[in-house]
Design a protein around this motif. Structure first.
Motif, PDB file in Angstrom:
ATOM      1  N   THR A   1       7.678  37.955 108.150  1.00 39.67           N
ATOM      2  CA  THR A   1       6.874  36.825 108.294  1.00 39.67           C
ATOM      3  C   THR A   1       7.587  36.160 109.552  1.00 39.67           C
ATOM      4  OG1 THR A   1       8.812  35.677 107.081  1.00 39.67           O
ATOM      5  CG2 THR A   1       6.948  36.264 105.807  1.00 39.67           C
TER       6      THR A   1
ATOM      7  N   TYR B   1      -0.292  36.794 102.193  1.00 39.48           N
ATOM      8  CA  TYR B   1       0.040  36.234 101.377  1.00 39.48           C
ATOM      9  C   TYR B   1      -0.938  36.216 100.274  1.00 39.48           C
ATOM     10  CZ  TYR B   1       3.582  33.761 103.946  1.00 39.48           C
ATOM     11  OH  TYR B   1       4.812  33.542 104.830  1.00 39.48           O
TER      12      TYR B   1
ATOM     13  N   THR C   1      -3.059  32.054  98.104  1.00 38.08           N
ATOM     14  CA  THR C   1      -2.726  30.879  98.860  1.00 38.08           C
ATOM     15  C   THR C   1      -3.905  30.137  99.409  1.00 38.08           C
ATOM     16  OG1 THR C   1      -2.306  32.021 100.948  1.00 38.08           O
ATOM     17  CG2 THR C   1      -0.470  31.785  99.227  1.00 38.08           C
TER      18      THR C   1
ATOM     19  N   PRO D   1      -0.617  26.155 103.672  1.00 38.58           N
ATOM     20  CA  PRO D   1       0.975  26.252 104.392  1.00 38.58           C
ATOM     21  C   PRO D   1       2.106  26.069 103.236  1.00 38.58           C
ATOM     22  CG  PRO D   1      -0.458  25.118 105.732  1.00 38.58           C
ATOM     23  CD  PRO D   1      -1.018  25.208 104.362  1.00 38.58           C
ATOM     24  N   THR D   2       1.810  24.950 102.451  1.00 39.88           N
ATOM     25  CA  THR D   2       2.847  24.532 101.309  1.00 39.88           C
ATOM     26  C   THR D   2       3.006  25.754 100.351  1.00 39.88           C
ATOM     27  OG1 THR D   2       2.248  22.299 101.293  1.00 39.88           O
ATOM     28  CG2 THR D   2       3.544  23.101  99.731  1.00 39.88           C
TER      29      THR D   2
ATOM     30  N   GLN E   1       2.366  28.909 100.988  1.00 33.04           N
ATOM     31  CA  GLN E   1       2.796  29.941 101.450  1.00 33.04           C
ATOM     32  C   GLN E   1       4.486  29.928 101.845  1.00 33.04           C
ATOM     33  OE1 GLN E   1       0.957  30.562 105.383  1.00 33.04           O
ATOM     34  NE2 GLN E   1      -0.882  31.136 104.492  1.00 33.04           N
ATOM     35  N   THR E   2       4.738  28.667 101.824  1.00 34.03           N
ATOM     36  CA  THR E   2       6.370  28.282 102.302  1.00 34.03           C
ATOM     37  C   THR E   2       7.028  28.496 100.761  1.00 34.03           C
ATOM     38  OG1 THR E   2       5.811  26.676 104.026  1.00 34.03           O
ATOM     39  CG2 THR E   2       8.186  26.767 102.801  1.00 34.03           C
ATOM     40  N   ALA E   3       6.246  28.187  99.741  1.00 39.30           N
ATOM     41  CA  ALA E   3       7.206  28.244  98.370  1.00 39.30           C
ATOM     42  C   ALA E   3       7.064  29.697  98.065  1.00 39.30           C
ATOM     43  CB  ALA E   3       6.140  27.480  97.387  1.00 39.30           C
TER      44      ALA E   3
ATOM     45  N   THR F   1       7.293  32.204 100.087  1.00 38.55           N
ATOM     46  CA  THR F   1       8.356  32.801 100.923  1.00 38.55           C
ATOM     47  C   THR F   1       9.733  32.493 100.500  1.00 38.55           C
ATOM     48  OG1 THR F   1       6.944  32.668 102.781  1.00 38.55           O
ATOM     49  CG2 THR F   1       9.398  33.048 103.084  1.00 38.55           C
ATOM     50  N   CYS F   2       9.795  31.220  99.823  1.00 33.33           N
ATOM     51  CA  CYS F   2      11.109  30.930  99.454  1.00 33.33           C
ATOM     52  C   CYS F   2      11.389  31.622  97.996  1.00 33.33           C
ATOM     53  CB  CYS F   2      11.151  29.367  99.223  1.00 33.33           C
ATOM     54  SG  CYS F   2      11.213  28.550 100.641  1.00 33.33           S
TER      55      CYS F   2
END
Length: 602
Positions: A111, A198, A201, A205-206, A208-210, A212-213
């Motif tokens: 990423t 992804y 999703t 973006p939110t 995607q971030t979640a 990724t985390c």
């Protein structure tokens, strides 16, 4: 795709486990099935969150499969005749979770940069592929899995010997191996240099971030679970367990040095013969340790052979008044230098299995018997990773190793220069540790020596092996003449650490008794035989008896002619009390019976 990979991981894991664990109870099979199903389910979670490319998944799946399969299969192939199941290490579980760890790590790192992810995980996968591939190649060459006999040389081999081993291969073979490693690395890097996708999703973006985390958290969990230093799955795999056990044993060997004071406090040594002190001159006893010499290639032991490899020793054997006694039934206790000499040099042997760190050595006995001990070796000094042999050598009054000029192994004649350092007015016990007939054989003697003695060098390994024995014969002659004329030589003992089969590549497994059929002889001067008549008589009487070289400690105690609380005369072939018969003796660390050797019956 995730479902297919889940089914594949679960199926191959259970198949490998059941295939090599026959006769399991139903509850055990069910328990293992549930464990592997759960592990396979966890392993596919990262690819369900951040979808790597097909190439990335294939590379990770190949790496995981090699770990699931390789150790278990080669262990089974090597031990199926003696063991109904394999030693259940964590290779299967490690392989399953490794797939999840690789896909999670590549997905997260890509990423930020697909190129960086490709390089990092491409190199990691290459290293992880090489380990099981090396085990498979090892089995293909030696027909056994890596065990203690194979791991010890890897840990104890020094750089010049490793370089020499590599050079023994044809250039094209070394080049092919290098090309294969480079190609594997390139393919793994290319497979991982891909952007991820992804899942579900919708470009949020939110979300995607979640995702990724969450993948990072899963990656951290896998990292701890499989790579934890002491309890992770990796350190519990078969090859790593063996490596750690062998390394820990080597560390325990280091206790030999720290426990020396306590050992010596309990050691008592008394000489059986009181020597006159008036006009007494110094005396010398020499012990020469050969390397990889098999007596089957020595004309002194095999006079019916058409080649003459030991002209000097043969002359001494045929001279009834020479003071030489040849032992035609000597064997080594192991097939490699360190495990053999660890027992040769100390009380530890196959028949008492006394811990090395608690055992007194020949050097300790010699010191207490009043000798100055000199240790001169043409074997390399390993240094910080001291072997048991080096630890014993370091207890001598003088311990020196032949210097390697430009990293090149020197010939054994380099040891002769050390003899000039010995004070003939003192009582000396001298140990000479030869390079002998160690592979590569053509490197064991100078080309000029072969020319001088009209030795063929174009007929392959067997001929070069015989040449190396011929060279050792000349060296022994030179050592004997020097010590006899300048050092008041009383006794000289020669034996090899182990044997060898020169037309077969060195192997950690037992390939036949030529690997352990060693030469051994003892010289006693006229004066020695007069002053130590009981020892001399026992050696003559026992010359045809069977012997393993882990009893050399007792042999040397007999030659020193001492009494000690750390010496058992019934184990000494230099004593009339020697108790061992052919059917009592063992080799290969107690795994092979000497009486199974049919070569000595011809």
């Amino acid at each position: 795709m995730p479902i297919l990979i889940f089914v594949y991981l679960a199926a191959i894991s259970n198949f490998i486990f059941r295939q090599f664990n026959r006769g399991l109870a139903r509850n055990s099979r069910g328990q293992q099935l549930r464990r592997y199903l759960l592990a396979s389910l966890q392993a596919i979670i990262p690819m369900c969150l951040l979808q790597p490319s097909t190439a990335t998944l294939v590379a990770a799946l190949l790496t995981a499969t090699l770990w699931i399969v390789t150790y278990n299969v080669v262990y089974h192939l090597a031990h199926r005749a003696t063991s109904p199941d394999y030693d259940n290490h964590m290779d299967i579980a490690f392989g399953i979770y490794l797939f999840g760890w690789l896909t999670a790590g590549q997905a997260v790192l890509s990423t930020a940069s697909p190129v960086v992810a490709g390089i990092v995980f491409g190199v990691i996968e290459t290293l992880l592929i090489l380990l099981p591939m090396a085990q498979a190649i090892y089995y293909a060459i030696y027909r056994t899995c890596v065990d203690e006999a194979g791991m010890q040389p890897l840990l104890n081999t020094y750089l010049t010997e490793a370089v020499e081993f590599v050079r023994s291969f044809a250039v094209w073979k070394s080049a092919a191996i290098l090309v294969a490693i480079i190609a594997t690395t390139a393919l793994c890097v290319a497979a991982n240099c891909c952007s991820i996708e992804y899942i579900i999703t919708d470009g949020n973006p939110t979300m995607q971030t979640a995702i990724t985390c969450l993948t990072v958290a899963i990656f951290a969990y896998f990292t701890i679970y499989i790579w934890k230093k002491r309890h992770g799955l990796f350190v519990r795999t078969g090859i790593m367990t063996l490596y750690i056990d062998t390394r820990n044993y080597n560390r325990e060997v280091m206790l030999y040095r720290s426990g020396m004071k306590q050992r010596l406090e309990s050691l008592t040594v008394e000489n059986n013969v009181e020597e006159k002190t008036d006009n007494r001159q110094g005396k010398t006893i020499i012990m020469v340790i050969g390397e990889s010499a098999c007596r089957d290639y020595m004309s002194a032991f095999q006079p019916e052979q058409p080649w003459q490899t030991t002209p000097w020793e043969t002359d001494k054997k045929n001279d009834n008044n020479s003071g030489f006694i040849f032992f035609p039934n000597a064997y080594s206790c192991a097939m490699q230098t360190v495990p053999s000499l660890e027992r040769v040099l100390t009380e530890r042997n196959q028949y008492n299995d006394k811990p090395f760190c608690d055992s007194c050595s020949i050097v300790d006995i010699a010191h207490r018997a009043g000798y100055r001990v000199k240790w001169y070796s043409n074997q390399s000094y390993i240094g910080i990773n001291d072997t048991s042999v080096t630890l014993v050598a370091q207890t001598a009054d003088t311990a020196k190793w032949v210097k390697k000029e430009g990293g090149v192994q020197q010939f054994d004649e380099s040891l002769l220069t050390f003899l000039d350092e010995i004070n003939p007015e003192e009582d000396n016990f001298v140990v000479l540790h030869l390079k002998g007939s160690h592979f590569n054989y053509e490197n064991r003697y100078p080309a000029s020596y072969a020319d001088k003695h009209n030795l063929r060098t174009d007929l392959g390994d067997v001929e070069c092996y015989r040449n190396s024995i011929h060279y050792t014969d000349t060296l022994l002659h030179r050592v004997f003449d020097y010590a006899d004329s300048r050092l008041n030589l009383q006794s000289m003992v020669y034996f090899s650490d182990h044997g060898g089969i020169p037309d077969m590549r060195r192997s950690p497994r037992f390939l036949g008794f030529k690997m352990v059929r060693i030469p051994m002889w003892v010289y006693m001067s006229d004066n020695y035989r007069k002053e130590h008549s009981a020892t001399a008589g026992a050696l003559v009487a026992n010359k045809d008896k069977y012997f393993t070289n882990d009893l050399v400690y007792e042999l040397m105690c007999g030659i020193f002619d001492i009494r000690s609380n750390h010496y058992d005369p019934t184990q000494s072939i230099a004593s009339p009390l020697y108790k061992y018969r052919r059917e009592d003796l063992m080799t290969y660390d107690g795994r092979i019976r000497i009486e199974d050797d049919d070569l000595d019956q011809h």
